[in-house]
Each structure stands twice: as C-alpha cells, then as structure tokens.
Write an enzyme that holds these catalytic residues in place. Structure first.
Site, PDB file in Angstrom:
ATOM      1  N   GLY A  32      14.727   1.375-104.443  1.00 52.68           N
ATOM      2  CA  GLY A  32      15.876   2.082-105.023  1.00 52.68           C
ATOM      3  C   GLY A  32      15.530   2.879-106.261  1.00 52.68           C
ATOM      4  O   GLY A  32      14.354   3.148-106.526  1.00 52.68           O
ATOM      5  N   HIS A  35      14.225   9.020-106.655  1.00 46.76           N
ATOM      6  CA  HIS A  35      13.799  10.272-107.284  1.00 46.76           C
ATOM      7  C   HIS A  35      13.281  11.155-106.164  1.00 46.76           C
ATOM      8  O   HIS A  35      13.296  10.747-104.981  1.00 46.76           O
ATOM      9  CB  HIS A  35      12.743  10.001-108.370  1.00 46.76           C
ATOM     10  CG  HIS A  35      11.619   9.127-107.902  1.00 46.76           C
ATOM     11  ND1 HIS A  35      10.686   9.536-106.976  1.00 46.76           N
ATOM     12  CD2 HIS A  35      11.291   7.840-108.210  1.00 46.76           C
ATOM     13  CE1 HIS A  35       9.832   8.557-106.747  1.00 46.76           C
ATOM     14  NE2 HIS A  35      10.183   7.496-107.478  1.00 46.76           N
ATOM     15  N   GLY A  37      10.430  11.785-105.094  1.00 46.12           N
ATOM     16  CA  GLY A  37       9.403  11.150-104.258  1.00 46.12           C
ATOM     17  C   GLY A  37      10.043  10.426-103.076  1.00 46.12           C
ATOM     18  O   GLY A  37       9.624  10.598-101.922  1.00 46.12           O
ATOM     19  N   HIS A  38      11.087   9.649-103.363  1.00 50.73           N
ATOM     20  CA  HIS A  38      11.807   8.966-102.278  1.00 50.73           C
ATOM     21  C   HIS A  38      12.423   9.993-101.320  1.00 50.73           C
ATOM     22  O   HIS A  38      12.311   9.857-100.103  1.00 50.73           O
ATOM     23  CB  HIS A  38      12.944   8.101-102.844  1.00 50.73           C
ATOM     24  CG  HIS A  38      12.490   6.963-103.707  1.00 50.73           C
ATOM     25  ND1 HIS A  38      12.685   6.936-105.064  1.00 50.73           N
ATOM     26  CD2 HIS A  38      11.850   5.809-103.406  1.00 50.73           C
ATOM     27  CE1 HIS A  38      12.206   5.807-105.566  1.00 50.73           C
ATOM     28  NE2 HIS A  38      11.678   5.107-104.585  1.00 50.73           N
ATOM     29  N   GLN A  62       7.189  -9.724-105.158  1.00 49.18           N
ATOM     30  CA  GLN A  62       6.048  -8.908-105.572  1.00 49.18           C
ATOM     31  C   GLN A  62       5.956  -8.718-107.083  1.00 49.18           C
ATOM     32  O   GLN A  62       5.117  -7.963-107.562  1.00 49.18           O
ATOM     33  CB  GLN A  62       6.055  -7.557-104.849  1.00 49.18           C
ATOM     34  CG  GLN A  62       7.137  -6.593-105.294  1.00 49.18           C
ATOM     35  CD  GLN A  62       7.221  -5.388-104.378  1.00 49.18           C
ATOM     36  OE1 GLN A  62       7.559  -5.499-103.211  1.00 49.18           O
ATOM     37  NE2 GLN A  62       6.907  -4.210-104.899  1.00 49.18           N
ATOM     38  N   GLY A 148       4.553   6.359 -99.500  1.00 52.70           N
ATOM     39  CA  GLY A 148       4.051   7.417-100.371  1.00 52.70           C
ATOM     40  C   GLY A 148       2.607   7.155-100.776  1.00 52.70           C
ATOM     41  O   GLY A 148       2.221   6.000-101.013  1.00 52.70           O
ATOM     42  N   LYS A 150       1.490   7.854-103.546  1.00 49.28           N
ATOM     43  CA  LYS A 150       1.569   7.416-104.947  1.00 49.28           C
ATOM     44  C   LYS A 150       1.104   5.957-105.113  1.00 49.28           C
ATOM     45  O   LYS A 150       0.418   5.625-106.062  1.00 49.28           O
ATOM     46  CB  LYS A 150       3.015   7.601-105.412  1.00 49.28           C
ATOM     47  CG  LYS A 150       3.497   6.724-106.515  1.00 49.28           C
ATOM     48  CD  LYS A 150       3.081   7.240-107.835  1.00 49.28           C
ATOM     49  CE  LYS A 150       3.578   6.406-108.995  1.00 49.28           C
ATOM     50  NZ  LYS A 150       4.323   5.220-108.715  1.00 49.28           N
ATOM     51  N   ASP A 151       1.486   5.102-104.161  1.00 46.25           N
ATOM     52  CA  ASP A 151       1.067   3.696-104.208  1.00 46.25           C
ATOM     53  C   ASP A 151      -0.082   3.513-103.212  1.00 46.25           C
ATOM     54  O   ASP A 151       0.088   2.978-102.116  1.00 46.25           O
ATOM     55  CB  ASP A 151       2.258   2.802-103.878  1.00 46.25           C
ATOM     56  CG  ASP A 151       3.374   2.968-104.898  1.00 46.25           C
ATOM     57  OD1 ASP A 151       3.315   2.311-105.943  1.00 46.25           O
ATOM     58  OD2 ASP A 151       4.283   3.791-104.670  1.00 46.25           O
ATOM     59  N   GLN A 154      -1.152   0.005-101.868  1.00 46.27           N
ATOM     60  CA  GLN A 154      -0.100  -0.472-100.966  1.00 46.27           C
ATOM     61  C   GLN A 154      -0.248   0.196 -99.597  1.00 46.27           C
ATOM     62  O   GLN A 154      -0.175  -0.480 -98.558  1.00 46.27           O
ATOM     63  CB  GLN A 154       1.262  -0.141-101.592  1.00 46.27           C
ATOM     64  CG  GLN A 154       2.440  -0.257-100.668  1.00 46.27           C
ATOM     65  CD  GLN A 154       3.745  -0.081-101.422  1.00 46.27           C
ATOM     66  OE1 GLN A 154       4.171  -0.972-102.161  1.00 46.27           O
ATOM     67  NE2 GLN A 154       4.402   1.055-101.261  1.00 46.27           N
TER      68      GLN A 154
HETATM   69  P1  AMP Z   1       9.378   2.310-104.548  1.00 44.91           P
HETATM   70  O1  AMP Z   1      10.870   2.426-104.476  1.00 44.91           O
HETATM   71  O2  AMP Z   1       8.816   2.698-105.868  1.00 44.91           O
HETATM   72  O3  AMP Z   1       8.878   0.995-104.015  1.00 44.91           O
HETATM   73  O4  AMP Z   1       8.830   3.410-103.545  1.00 44.91           O
HETATM   74  C1  AMP Z   1       9.277   3.489-102.210  1.00 44.91           C
HETATM   75  C2  AMP Z   1       8.341   4.412-101.458  1.00 44.91           C
HETATM   76  O5  AMP Z   1       8.346   5.688-102.089  1.00 44.91           O
HETATM   77  C3  AMP Z   1       6.887   3.912-101.473  1.00 44.91           C
HETATM   78  O6  AMP Z   1       6.297   4.150-100.211  1.00 44.91           O
HETATM   79  C4  AMP Z   1       6.266   4.765-102.541  1.00 44.91           C
HETATM   80  O7  AMP Z   1       4.872   4.973-102.356  1.00 44.91           O
HETATM   81  C5  AMP Z   1       7.015   6.071-102.373  1.00 44.91           C
HETATM   82  N1  AMP Z   1       6.938   6.857-103.603  1.00 44.91           N
HETATM   83  C6  AMP Z   1       7.184   6.433-104.866  1.00 44.91           C
HETATM   84  N2  AMP Z   1       6.959   7.432-105.759  1.00 44.91           N
HETATM   85  C7  AMP Z   1       6.545   8.497-105.027  1.00 44.91           C
HETATM   86  C8  AMP Z   1       6.147   9.830-105.365  1.00 44.91           C
HETATM   87  N3  AMP Z   1       6.122  10.254-106.626  1.00 44.91           N
HETATM   88  N4  AMP Z   1       5.772  10.650-104.359  1.00 44.91           N
HETATM   89  C9  AMP Z   1       5.790  10.219-103.068  1.00 44.91           C
HETATM   90  N5  AMP Z   1       6.157   8.981-102.688  1.00 44.91           N
HETATM   91  C10 AMP Z   1       6.538   8.130-103.653  1.00 44.91           C
END
Ligand code: AMP
Length: 284
Positions: A32, A35, A37-38, A62, A148, A150-151, A154
């Site tokens: 959640g 942004h 990226g999501h 985690q 993403g 980004k991680d 993962q």
């Molecule tokens: P999170 O909510 O941070 O766990 O991220 C959910 C998904 O969004 C994960 O697969 C992340 O790798 C991806 N994600 C987070 N930040 C970015 C970003 N800046 N660009 C692309 N994917 C992202």
C-alpha cells in the site's frame, strides 16, 4: 468499480468466478501507500490480463522487532481511489489475523539468496517475504504476477521460489520508477525530511557512477564498491548499509566484472532506510 475483498474465502470466490468466465488474472502484491512505482505495475498488469487483482497488506512477518512496521505509511482510502483510477478490478485487503490466525509455523526459506545485501541487516526478512508471497499466490492463483526491479533481491528470490517450488504463474519484473532527480520512488520516501530527501539522491548518483565505470571498462568489483562508498560517505547524514556489485542470479560477490552484474546500495537517512539498484555490464 473496484471490489474490496477482506477475507481469503471472498478473494478465492471472486477469482474463481472470473476464471470460470474465461478471464485471465494478473496479480500485484503491495504493502500500500501507492506511488507511481505501484501504478506502473498496475498499468503493466492491465495491459497483460483481463482482470487485475492488487493486494494491500503490510506483512508483519517481514519486519524485524526493531523495524518500522508500526510507522510504515498506510492510507487505504487513498490507495482505493488510485486503484479505481487505474482500472484495478479487485483489491485484496486482509488484516493480519486473516492472513496469520495463529503463529506461522510453516515458512518458505530462501536459503543463501536471503543472506547477502539486505538479508545481512534484516535477518528473516526474506523468509517473511517469500512466505507471504507464497500464501498470496495460493489464494489468488493468478496467471501472471508483477514485481518491481526496485526490490532486486526480492525479485530474485521470488523468481527462484516460483521456479523451484513450481508455482503455476508467470512472473514479470518491471523497471524502477524514479523521481525527476533520480531518487527511486518508495512509500518510505514520505518519512524523509526536506534535508534527508535532498541527500537521498546520492544513492542513484553512486549507482550511475558505478555503471559508468563498468561500461567504460572497469572490471574490479571491489574498486567500484569502494568508489560508491566514497561517494556516499561524502554526504553528511547518509549512513551506508552496503554498496555491492553482485551476480544478478546468485547475488554472490562479482569479483571480476565479466558479465552483467547487479549493483545494489542501501543506506539510512535519519530513521529511514532506502535501497536502490541498477544493472550494468561490459559494453552494456
Ligand atoms: P511495496 O508496496 O513497497 O512492497 O511494493 C510493491 C511492489 O511495487 C513491489 O514489487 C516493488 O518492487 C514495487 N515497487 C516499489 N517501488 C517501485 C518503484 N519505484 N518502481 C517500480 N516498482 C516499485
């Protein structure tokens, strides 16, 4: 209208009906606080499948005892508006007791892949990640799942989990979405003060320096790592965790850079820990 599914049976029922109607299912797991990226993952998912399911779950498994589980940003009503705007069909939003009604005895251990990089300062983190993703995949049973870049660690671990445990799902890893000045978008960026936010750009600067050095012929991983450490150390208030050049599949130290490698960094700015990465290779 985006449907909100709060329970595991409700999620299973919804997906089963969609699949029965002949619709392919894309799934994007998230914690959640959306942004761009999501949203980029939602758009990719939308383009690939007839139905898009997003999960919003801040997974306690985690987070370490000293980590930011309690202060992790949460704004479900805003997330729902954004999901709706992006044409997400269903949001799976279980609470912690729905996902973990009792102590979780059975977990997915990513083995050596969970040890380097973020695994060093976050012991158990990737077991928590792999376990929740395994559980989410078995609840939603999508045809495609989106993560993403980004991680990076993962993504490597989940890709191997899908491969080695035989989950019947295709995985796509989508490029990192950045702010105009290069900072990788992250829900945790919301915690940065203006000062910290300005300093945090050093991470992408260090990564770009490393990538440029590799592309122009540097083959010594240790030297590239040292230069990144120097760049980050020059910024006051940037508390480096690691700056590494590693094999993109095994995540082991690259030593001699004779193939495409993963360059990954992590540092704290105040209380906020940020990560970022790029790929680079000889002549790439
Ligand atoms: P999170 O909510 O941070 O766990 O991220 C959910 C998904 O969004 C994960 O697969 C992340 O790798 C991806 N994600 C987070 N930040 C970015 C970003 N800046 N660009 C692309 N994917 C992202």
């Amino acid at each position: 209208m985006t449907v909100v599914l709060d329970t595991i049976p409700a999620a299973r029922r919804w997906v089963r009906a969609e699949r029965f109607a002949g619709n392919t299912i894309a799934f994007v797991p998230t914690m959640g606080a959306f942004h761009e990226g999501h949203l980029s993952l939602f758009r990719r998912a939308r383009a690939r499948c007839a139905r898009v399911v997003v999960s919003v779950f801040v997974n306690p498994l985690q987070f370490g005892p000293e980590e930011d589980f309690d202060r992790y940003p949460r704004d479900f009503s805003r997330d729902l508006v954004l999901a709706e705007q992006e044409g997400v069909d269903a949001v799976f939003h279980p609470d912690a007791t729905e996902m973990y009604p009792g102590p979780q005895e059975i977990t997915v251990n990513p083995g050596r892949l969970g040890e380097p990089l973020c695994g060093r300062s976050r012991p158990g983190h990737f077991t928590g990640v792999a376990t929740v993703v395994a559980k989410l995949l078995s609840i939603v049973q999508p045809g495609r799942v989106f993560f993403g870049q980004k991680d990076a660690q993962q993504a490597v671990i989940i890709e191997r989990m899908i491969e080695e445990l035989g989950f019947p799902v295709e995985m796509e890893v989508c490029p990192t979405v950045r702010e105009a000045d290069g900072l990788a978008m992250s829900s945790r960026n919301a915690h940065l003060s203006a000062d910290e936010r300005a300093r945090a750009t050093v991470l992408y600067r260090a990564l770009c320096h490393a990538a440029t050095r590799i592309r122009s012929g540097e083959r010594d991983a240790a030297r590239v790592e040292r230069e990144m450490r120097e760049i980050i150390a020059a910024v006051p208030g940037a508390d480096l965790d690691y700056a590494k050049v590693v094999d993109r599949r095994s995540l082991e130290d690259a030593r001699t850079i004779d193939r495409e490698v993963l360059i990954a960094v992590a540092a704290r700015f105040g209380k906020t820990r940020l990560i970022d990465n790029v790929f680079a290779g000889p002549g790439a």
